[in-house]
Design an enzyme around this catalytic site. Sequence first.
Site, PDB file in Angstrom:
ATOM      1  N   CYS A   8       0.066   3.791   2.517  1.00  0.00           N
ATOM      2  CA  CYS A   8       0.658   3.256   4.050  1.00  0.00           C
ATOM      3  C   CYS A   8       1.973   3.627   4.232  1.00  0.00           C
ATOM      4  O   CYS A   8       2.469   4.039   5.247  1.00  0.00           O
ATOM      5  CB  CYS A   8       0.636   1.794   4.074  1.00  0.00           C
ATOM      6  SG  CYS A   8      -1.191   1.159   4.168  1.00  0.00           S
ATOM      7  N   CYS A  41       0.868  -1.290  -0.178  1.00  0.00           N
ATOM      8  CA  CYS A  41       0.026  -0.108  -0.160  1.00  0.00           C
ATOM      9  C   CYS A  41       0.799   1.293  -0.011  1.00  0.00           C
ATOM     10  O   CYS A  41       1.504   1.717   0.927  1.00  0.00           O
ATOM     11  CB  CYS A  41      -0.822   0.019   1.141  1.00  0.00           C
ATOM     12  SG  CYS A  41      -1.812   1.495   1.730  1.00  0.00           S
TER      13      CYS A  41
END
Length: 123
Positions: free
Chosen positions: A46, A43
């Site tokens: 993230c 991600c």
Amino acid sequence: MARFEEVSVHGYDEFCQAVSERKGKDVFAYFSGDKDAEGKSWCPDCVKAEPIVRGQLAHLPEDSVFIYCQVGERAFWKDPKNDFKKNLKLTGVPSLLRYGTPQKLVEEECFKADLVRMMFTED
């Protein structure tokens, strides 16, 4: 000496266990996509948010708990029936929430150090 406890968990069951073992504590949870062997999450948001969130941990309340939770592989996360989406009502990663309250930062909101700090410092 840290003023808060940090716990790293993987998956919904480990998250629930970590929370139940810390009843009565102020729990903040950060949810991120799984990391590979090199420590890089699938991600990209993230990856961008984690240093920002970590940079604000010094503002956590005394005796609180910070749970770092990896939610799983991308395919699992994309399933609308996964436990994180069903039970915790998470809509995206990264997500930062104050457990047991409506306070939640989702995706780009986690890029804003001032918002993260506010979550950690305001009741």
